[in-house]
Scaffold this motif. Structure first.
Motif, PDB file in Angstrom:
ATOM      1  N   UNK A 111       0.825  -1.201   0.000  1.00 28.36           N
ATOM      2  CA  UNK A 111       0.000   0.000   0.000  1.00 28.36           C
ATOM      3  C   UNK A 111       0.865   1.259   0.000  1.00 28.36           C
ATOM      4  N   UNK A 112       0.298   2.327  -0.588  1.00 29.90           N
ATOM      5  CA  UNK A 112       0.958   3.635  -0.590  1.00 29.90           C
ATOM      6  C   UNK A 112      -0.040   4.680  -0.119  1.00 29.90           C
ATOM      7  N   UNK A 113       0.395   5.538   0.798  1.00 25.22           N
ATOM      8  CA  UNK A 113      -0.461   6.598   1.319  1.00 25.22           C
ATOM      9  C   UNK A 113      -0.192   7.898   0.572  1.00 25.22           C
ATOM     10  N   UNK A 114      -1.269   8.680   0.348  1.00 18.86           N
ATOM     11  CA  UNK A 114      -1.179   9.824  -0.564  1.00 18.86           C
ATOM     12  C   UNK A 114      -1.513  11.165   0.094  1.00 18.86           C
ATOM     13  N   UNK A 115      -2.408  11.188   1.077  1.00 17.05           N
ATOM     14  CA  UNK A 115      -2.808  12.402   1.790  1.00 17.05           C
ATOM     15  C   UNK A 115      -3.293  11.988   3.169  1.00 17.05           C
ATOM     16  N   UNK A 116      -3.390  12.966   4.089  1.00 19.13           N
ATOM     17  CA  UNK A 116      -3.879  12.629   5.418  1.00 19.13           C
ATOM     18  C   UNK A 116      -4.472  13.847   6.095  1.00 19.13           C
ATOM     19  N   UNK A 117      -5.323  13.597   7.113  1.00 13.51           N
ATOM     20  CA  UNK A 117      -5.830  14.638   7.994  1.00 13.51           C
ATOM     21  C   UNK A 117      -6.244  13.965   9.302  1.00 13.51           C
ATOM     22  N   UNK A 118      -6.124  14.707  10.414  1.00 13.76           N
ATOM     23  CA  UNK A 118      -6.589  14.197  11.705  1.00 13.76           C
ATOM     24  C   UNK A 118      -8.089  14.443  11.832  1.00 13.76           C
ATOM     25  N   UNK A 119      -8.856  13.392  12.149  1.00  9.82           N
ATOM     26  CA  UNK A 119     -10.278  13.535  12.467  1.00  9.82           C
ATOM     27  C   UNK A 119     -10.424  14.032  13.898  1.00  9.82           C
ATOM     28  N   UNK A 142     -15.840   4.748  -7.666  1.00  9.71           N
ATOM     29  CA  UNK A 142     -15.981   3.831  -8.782  1.00  9.71           C
ATOM     30  C   UNK A 142     -14.627   3.585  -9.435  1.00  9.71           C
ATOM     31  N   UNK A 143     -14.590   2.568 -10.271  1.00 11.79           N
ATOM     32  CA  UNK A 143     -13.353   2.219 -10.970  1.00 11.79           C
ATOM     33  C   UNK A 143     -12.822   3.429 -11.746  1.00 11.79           C
ATOM     34  N   UNK A 144     -11.517   3.585 -11.722  1.00 12.31           N
ATOM     35  CA  UNK A 144     -10.826   4.686 -12.395  1.00 12.31           C
ATOM     36  C   UNK A 144     -11.087   6.040 -11.757  1.00 12.31           C
ATOM     37  N   UNK A 145     -11.563   6.043 -10.510  1.00 10.21           N
ATOM     38  CA  UNK A 145     -11.702   7.261  -9.720  1.00 10.21           C
ATOM     39  C   UNK A 145     -10.926   7.098  -8.422  1.00 10.21           C
ATOM     40  N   UNK A 146     -10.441   8.216  -7.891  1.00 12.73           N
ATOM     41  CA  UNK A 146      -9.695   8.170  -6.642  1.00 12.73           C
ATOM     42  C   UNK A 146     -10.083   9.312  -5.732  1.00 12.73           C
ATOM     43  N   UNK A 147      -9.925   9.087  -4.420  1.00 12.22           N
ATOM     44  CA  UNK A 147     -10.282  10.085  -3.412  1.00 12.22           C
ATOM     45  C   UNK A 147      -9.024  10.631  -2.746  1.00 12.22           C
ATOM     46  N   UNK A 148      -8.903  11.968  -2.755  1.00 11.91           N
ATOM     47  CA  UNK A 148      -7.704  12.649  -2.281  1.00 11.91           C
ATOM     48  C   UNK A 148      -8.054  13.723  -1.255  1.00 11.91           C
ATOM     49  N   UNK A 149      -7.019  14.270  -0.664  1.00  8.79           N
ATOM     50  CA  UNK A 149      -6.998  15.439   0.226  1.00  8.79           C
ATOM     51  C   UNK A 149      -8.214  15.503   1.163  1.00  8.79           C
ATOM     52  N   UNK A 150      -8.323  14.565   2.117  1.00  8.01           N
ATOM     53  CA  UNK A 150      -9.415  14.633   3.095  1.00  8.01           C
ATOM     54  C   UNK A 150      -9.290  15.887   3.959  1.00  8.01           C
TER      55      UNK A 150
END
Length: 422
Positions: free
Chosen positions: A295-303, A346-354
Motif C-alpha cells: 500500500x501507498x499513502x497519498x494524503x492525510x488529515x486528523x479527524x 468507482x473504478x478509475x476514480x480516486x479520493x484525495x486530500x481529506x
C-alpha cells in the motif's frame, strides 16, 4: 422606477455577501481557471476569463488571497500576481508580482505575508488602513506566522555558499513594522557533504511546544528526498527524524498533544514507498501505521486526536503513471489499530486530500480528467458538494490540490492554513 431597481440590486448584493460571510464553512475553488466561492448551496463566480490559482481564506473568512496569471497575445503568462478580494465590498486589489506560492494569512488577524525574490512583506487589510505592504526582511528562504500572530519565523542561508548554515529567526512585528525586531532561534549546521539550501514553511504542535519542517537540498535531490526535522519552540532541541517528499501537507500535528503524522518515503513517485508514520518528539519514537507491504499513502488529515483519515492506494511502481491504482479514504484508529475503508469510489476514480469540517468530512474525487468535491457526515451517505473544479498540476501522481481549492472552517493553523486543510 430605475431607483427602485437599483436599490433592489444593491440589497441583493449586500444580502449575498452577508450570506457568504456568515456561513462558517465555505470554499474557494477554481473552475475553468476562474475563481469561485461556495457557502451551503450557493455558488458565486468572482472572476471572468482569468487564470487563477492558490486561493487562500483570511483569518476571519472575509478576504481571499490568490495568484493570477496575465494574458499576452492570447497566451497565459504566469507571473505570480498576488491579488486580494474582499467579500463585503466585492472588490479585487492587486498587491504584487512574482510572488512565491507560499503566501500566508496570520492565524490571529487579517494580515498577509508573502515573498518576492526572497524579500518578505506583510500587508494589513484593516479598513482604516490602505493596502500598502511593509518590507520585513531580505534573503528569506521560507517562513510561517508565529502561532500568536505577533511575528514570523523565517529561514535564511548564512551566506551564498552552498554549504553555509541555515539560520532560523523570529521577526517580531512591532507598532512600527518598518523596524521589526529580529531574534535568532536556531542555526542548522550544514556539513561539507550536505546540500541543504533552504527549508519548507513551518508547522507548530497543538501545544505550541514543537515545530516541524523540512530541510530541502538542491532541486534535483529535493525531488526525491527531503529531511523531516523537529525543533523545540525555544530552539533548545533539534532532531532529524526521517526522509519524505517536499509536501508540507504530508506532515500534520494532532489537534491535541504532540503526535505528528506524516507520509514517509523517498523517490518522487507518489504511488510507491509512501507510508504513514507517527512520531512523538520526547522521547523520539516512530511508529509505522501503513500495513507493511502493498500500500501507498497519498494524503492525510486528523479527524480527532486518536483517528487519522488517510488516502491510500495499492502500491505500484510499474507501468504508466496514469494507469496506476487510484486511492480511497480509510479511517485509522491509533488506539485500537483498526483501519477501515470509508469511501468507495468507482473504478478509475480516486479520493484525495481529506478535510475535516464541523462534523463533516470533505474530500476531492478525480478520474485524472475532472474533479468534484464530496462531503459526508462521517460514515454516512456521501454527496457531491461542488462539481467540476479544475484539475491542478501534478508531479508523478501527486496532485497540487491547494492550487484549486481551500476550505474555510474558522480555525487556523500556525502556518496560515485552515485546520481542516491538508
Amino acid at each position: 422606477m430605475v431607483r427602485t431597481v437599483l436599490l433592489a440590486i444593491l440589497l441583493t448584493c449586500i444580502f449575498q455577501n452577508a450570506t457568504f460571510a456568515a456561513h462558517q464553512e465555505k470554499a474557494a475553488f477554481i473552475r475553468h481557471d476562474d475563481l469561485w466561492i461556495k457557502a451551503a448551496t450557493k455558488e458565486r463566480k468572482l472572476t471572468e476569463g482569468e487564470y487563477v490559482r492558490y486561493p487562500k481564506w483570511s483569518y476571519d473568512g472575509q478576504w481571499l488571497a490568490y495568484l493570477k496569471a496575465v494574458k499576452q497575445d492570447g497566451n497565459i503568462v504566469y507571473d505570480g500576481e498576488l491579488w486580494l478580494y474582499n467579500l463585503h465590498t466585492n472588490k479585487h486589489f492587486k498587491m504584487a508580482s512574482k510572488v512565491n506560492k507560499n503566501f500566508q494569512w496570520s492565524g490571529r488577524e487579517n494580515k498577509l505575508a508573502y515573498l518576492v525574490d526572497k524579500t518578505l512583506y506583510v500587508v494589513d487589510t484593516k479598513p482604516s488602513k490602505s493596502l500598502l505592504a511593509s518590507m520585513l526582511a531580505q534573503g528569506v528562504e521560507n517562513f510561517s506566522w508565529l502561532p500568536n500572530g505577533d511575528g514570523l519565523l523565517i529561514s535564511a542561508k548564512k551566506s551564498e555558499q552552498l554549504h553555509s548554515d541555515i539560520i532560523l529567526s523570529m521577526v517580531m512585528l512591532e507598532v512600527d513594522r518598518h523596524r521589526p525586531i529580529v531574534k535568532n532561534l536556531f542555526t542548522i549546521p550544514v556539513g561539507e557533504d550536505e546540500y541543504f539550501v533552504s527549508t519548507s514553511s513551518f508547522k507548530w504542535s497543538s501545544n505550541k511546544g514543537w515545530i516541524s519542517f523540512l530541510l530541502i537540498p538542491t532541486a534535483s535531490m529535493s525531488a526525491d528526498a527531503n529531511t523531516l526535522c523537529l525543533l523545540s519552540a525555544d530552539g533548545a532541541v533539534f532532531k532529524k527524524v526521517d526522509e519524505m517528499l517536499n509536501y508540507v501537507e504530508w506532515m500534520q500535528w494532532a489537534p491535541a498533544g504532540t503526535n505528528l503524522a506524516y507520509i514517509s518515503g523517498v523517490g518522487r513517485e507518489a504511488t510507491y514507498n509512501k507510508h504513514l508514520l507517527l512520531v512523538r518528539p520526547t522521547p523520539l519514537k516512530k511508529e509505522l501505521i501503513t500495513p507493511a507491504k502493498g500500500y501507498a499513502d497519498r494524503d492525510l488529515v486528523w479527524k480527532n486526536e486518536t483517528v487519522v483519515v488517510v488516502s491510500r492506494s495499492a502500491e505500484s511502481k510499474e507501468g504508466r503513471l496514469d494507469e496506476r491504482p487510484l486511492p480511497r479514504l480509510l479511517e485509522v484508529n491509533l488506539l485500537t489499530g483498526k483501519q477501515k475503508q470509508i469511501t468507495f469510489p468507482q473504478k478509475n476514480n480516486g479520493d484525495f486530500v481529506p478535510m475535516v469540517g464541523k462534523g463533516q468530512l470533505y474530500w476531492i474525487r478525480t478520474d485524472r480528467q475532472k474533479a468534484d468535491v464530496l462531503a459526508s457526515h462521517f460514515n454516512k451517505k456521501e454527496k457531491h458538494w461542488i462539481k467540476n473544479i479544475t484539475v491542478p498540476s501534478s508531479y508523478y501522481e501527486k496532485w497540487n490540490w491547494e492550487e484549486v481549492f481551500d476550505l474555510y472552517t474558522g480555525v487556523m493553523r500556525g502556518d496560515g492554513s485552515h485546520a481542516s486543510s491538508s
